[in-house]
Design an enzyme around this catalytic site. Structure first.
Site, PDB file in Angstrom:
ATOM      1  N   GLN A  24      44.590  17.433  22.748  1.00  0.00           N
ATOM      2  CA  GLN A  24      45.990  17.822  23.018  1.00  0.00           C
ATOM      3  C   GLN A  24      46.837  16.682  23.582  1.00  0.00           C
ATOM      4  O   GLN A  24      48.009  16.891  23.888  1.00  0.00           O
ATOM      5  CB  GLN A  24      46.026  19.012  23.994  1.00  0.00           C
ATOM      6  CG  GLN A  24      45.550  20.317  23.386  1.00  0.00           C
ATOM      7  CD  GLN A  24      46.452  20.841  22.263  1.00  0.00           C
ATOM      8  OE1 GLN A  24      47.604  20.441  22.133  1.00  0.00           O
ATOM      9  NE2 GLN A  24      45.919  21.729  21.449  1.00  0.00           N
TER      10      GLN A  24
ATOM     11  N   ASN B  39      44.540  23.233  26.146  1.00  0.00           N
ATOM     12  CA  ASN B  39      45.404  23.639  25.036  1.00  0.00           C
ATOM     13  C   ASN B  39      46.217  24.896  25.344  1.00  0.00           C
ATOM     14  O   ASN B  39      47.280  25.106  24.779  1.00  0.00           O
ATOM     15  CB  ASN B  39      44.582  23.855  23.759  1.00  0.00           C
ATOM     16  CG  ASN B  39      43.325  24.650  23.990  1.00  0.00           C
ATOM     17  OD1 ASN B  39      42.503  24.296  24.831  1.00  0.00           O
ATOM     18  ND2 ASN B  39      43.159  25.723  23.253  1.00  0.00           N
TER      19      ASN B  39
ATOM     20  N   CYS C 151      42.514  29.576  17.488  1.00  0.00           N
ATOM     21  CA  CYS C 151      41.160  29.897  17.018  1.00  0.00           C
ATOM     22  C   CYS C 151      40.688  31.243  17.535  1.00  0.00           C
ATOM     23  O   CYS C 151      39.678  31.762  17.081  1.00  0.00           O
ATOM     24  CB  CYS C 151      40.180  28.816  17.457  1.00  0.00           C
ATOM     25  SG  CYS C 151      40.704  27.196  16.940  1.00  0.00           S
TER      26      CYS C 151
ATOM     27  N   THR D 252      31.866  10.726   1.919  1.00  0.00           N
ATOM     28  CA  THR D 252      32.981   9.881   1.485  1.00  0.00           C
ATOM     29  C   THR D 252      34.214  10.176   2.334  1.00  0.00           C
ATOM     30  O   THR D 252      34.539  11.352   2.581  1.00  0.00           O
ATOM     31  CB  THR D 252      33.285  10.142  -0.012  1.00  0.00           C
ATOM     32  OG1 THR D 252      32.084   9.886  -0.732  1.00  0.00           O
ATOM     33  CG2 THR D 252      34.400   9.257  -0.522  1.00  0.00           C
TER      34      THR D 252
ATOM     35  N   HIS E 195      45.707  16.885  13.174  1.00  0.00           N
ATOM     36  CA  HIS E 195      46.761  17.876  12.917  1.00  0.00           C
ATOM     37  C   HIS E 195      47.546  18.247  14.174  1.00  0.00           C
ATOM     38  O   HIS E 195      48.540  18.966  14.099  1.00  0.00           O
ATOM     39  CB  HIS E 195      46.216  19.116  12.200  1.00  0.00           C
ATOM     40  CG  HIS E 195      45.393  20.060  13.017  1.00  0.00           C
ATOM     41  ND1 HIS E 195      45.891  21.239  13.498  1.00  0.00           N
ATOM     42  CD2 HIS E 195      44.103  20.019  13.394  1.00  0.00           C
ATOM     43  CE1 HIS E 195      44.933  21.887  14.142  1.00  0.00           C
ATOM     44  NE2 HIS E 195      43.834  21.164  14.095  1.00  0.00           N
TER      45      HIS E 195
HETATM   46  N1  PLP Z   1      40.003  20.899  21.359  1.00  0.00           N
HETATM   47  C1  PLP Z   1      41.220  21.321  21.719  1.00  0.00           C
HETATM   48  C2  PLP Z   1      41.673  21.118  23.130  1.00  0.00           C
HETATM   49  C3  PLP Z   1      42.050  21.951  20.796  1.00  0.00           C
HETATM   50  O1  PLP Z   1      43.246  22.388  21.165  1.00  0.00           O
HETATM   51  C4  PLP Z   1      41.583  22.129  19.474  1.00  0.00           C
HETATM   52  C5  PLP Z   1      42.399  22.838  18.472  1.00  0.00           C
HETATM   53  O2  PLP Z   1      43.153  23.730  18.803  1.00  0.00           O
HETATM   54  C6  PLP Z   1      40.311  21.637  19.145  1.00  0.00           C
HETATM   55  C7  PLP Z   1      39.547  21.030  20.111  1.00  0.00           C
HETATM   56  C8  PLP Z   1      39.752  21.792  17.774  1.00  0.00           C
HETATM   57  O3  PLP Z   1      40.385  20.921  16.888  1.00  0.00           O
HETATM   58  P1  PLP Z   1      40.269  21.186  15.307  1.00  0.00           P
HETATM   59  O4  PLP Z   1      41.186  22.306  15.001  1.00  0.00           O
HETATM   60  O5  PLP Z   1      40.695  19.908  14.674  1.00  0.00           O
HETATM   61  O6  PLP Z   1      38.839  21.497  15.040  1.00  0.00           O
END
Ligand code: PLP
Length: 422
Positions: free
Chosen positions: A181, A153, A327, A239, A203
């Protein structure tokens, strides 16, 4: 009402919900709000739509619809795959992943370590690539699962996932790949990859947040992570998030249709952006290999300055980019991905990720290319790290950060936001 215009270069963090997706979802928030598990027609008709969306998501990855388990997000999908592998094989207490995974894996791995599991975080080369020989050597008789992301990512670097799967198969070890990704950017065919588990998050492909998917290969022994009702063929209680599932299905169709565009138009935009930055701004370098890379991602190190400062000034110009995973934004630690690739802390802290998408235009790239060079020059002119300016004053990043946070708070109180890049 005030309008705020912005230019979005952070599609690896999240994507704009496509108007087609919103349109598909709306009836399931207004008219068809029944519970898909209800026996009467009003519920059952919703169930049929959920199953139709499941088929579309399955088609995106060339799976059987019965192999699709809807979850709440990519993080849950990753956690669920690893969790299942260690629960169904209680004698196997070793997990392999890589040092450059999303925090969904890194932090889950550390959580397992605290509970007595052994977790190997495989290192990567300086261009972000994986040493397959080392991967093979690391697999032990007590390895429960190997979890290796398909595409990174932060850098966009693509791992040779078919080869990783083949190694795991030859050793009889379960294999999971975080493919969050990849949709719309890489053709995903779980059958030819040969993965046992694969994660997606809606998303990242123009559907809403809060809906994900775990592919579980047929006949793979599976222990649910969320335990409750019999939804998802008993593999995930709760659900279903019906409207979002419908949106995910529509987004899957769009991702298949956009695959070509991402690999031609978006790739060309990304390349123009990257090549112009590298050739016109001194002391810049690309992080990650050039070729085995997602077509939309560019991660660039700007020497002698802090990415956080670049991002603040870009934000003031209306440009959204990031310094790594959304994150971990706000953390002062350099990116664990760039550190694992051997970048010095200074170079890692000066690295910015630009991730484009189908809504970006040539004008967006022109705007960014106009705004970025003076921002870099301004920050370098006051950077104590810049060897060309030995007698400058130091930049007060803390004061700038506080002002930035105030600006952000003010900006989010503005109700009406117009996206310039669509
Ligand atoms: N894995 C990767 C490579 C990501 O880029 C992301 C989100 O940035 C995730 C997992 C986590 O996804 P989510 O935000 O739906 O928990």
């Amino acid at each position: 009402m005030s309008q705020r215009t912005f230019y979005y270069f952070d599609n690896n963090a999240t994507t704009r919900v496509a108007p087609e997706v919103v349109e598909a979802m709306l009836p399931f928030l207004t008219e068809y709000w029944g519970n898909p598990s209800s026996a009467y027609h009003f519920g059952n008709q919703v169930f049929k739509h959920v199953e139709n969306a499941r088929s579309k998501v399955a088609e995106l990855i060339h799976a059987d619809p019965r192999e699709i388990v809807f979850t709440s997000c990519g993080t849950e999908s990753n956690n669920a795959a690893i969790h299942s592998a260690i629960i169904v094989q209680p004698n196997k207490r070793h997990v392999i992943t890589t040092a450059v995974e999303h925090s969904a894996n890194i932090n889950f791995g550390e959580y397992l370590q605290k509970r007595g599991y052994e977790v190997t975080f495989l290192p990567v080369e300086s261009d972000g690539s994986l040493d397959l020989h080392l991967l093979e050597k690391s697999i032990r008789p007590d390895t429960a699962i190997v979890s290796v992301m398909w595409a990174n990512n932060e850098t966009g670097v693509i791992f040779p996932i078919e080869e990783v799967a083949a190694i795991c198969r030859s050793k009889g070890v379960l294999f999971h790949t975080d493919a969050v990704q990849t949709p719309g950017k890489i053709k995903i065919d779980v059958k030819s990859v040969g993965a046992d588990f694969l994660s997606l998050s809606a998303h990242k492909l123009h559907a809403p947040k809060g809906i994900g998917m775990l592919y579980v290969k047929r006949r793979t022994k599976y222990q649910p992570y969320v335990i409750g009702g019999h939804q998802e063929r008993g593999r995930r209680g709760g659900t279903e998030n019906v409207a979002s599932v419908i949106g995910f299905g529509r987004a899957a169709e769009l991702a298949m249709a956009h695959l070509n565009e991402e690999n031609t138009r978006v790739r060309a935009l990304r390349d123009r952006l990257e090549n112009t930055i590298l050739s016109s701004i001194s002391h810049t370098s690309r992080n990650g290999c050039r070729d085995s890379r997602l077509p939309n991602t560019s991660n660039i190190a700007f020497d002698f300055i802090e990415a956080e400062a670049v991002l603040m000034l870009l934000d003031q110009a209306g440009i959204c980019a990031s310094s790594g995973s959304a994150c971990t934004t706000g953390s002062l630690d350099p990116s664990h991905v760039l550190s694992a690739m051997g970048l010095t802390p200074m170079r890692a802290r000066g690295s910015v990720r630009f991730s484009l998408g189908i809504y970006n235009t040539d004008q967006d790239v022109d705007f960014l290319l106009e705004k970025l060079p003076p921002i870099v020059a301004k920050l370098r002119s006051i950077s104590p790290l810049n060897p060309d300016h030995p007698d400058n004053t130091s930049y007060d990043i803390e004061a700038a950060r506080t002002k930035h946070e105030q600006d952000m708070a003010n900006a989010t109180s503005e109700k009406d936001v117009e996206v310039a890049s669509v």
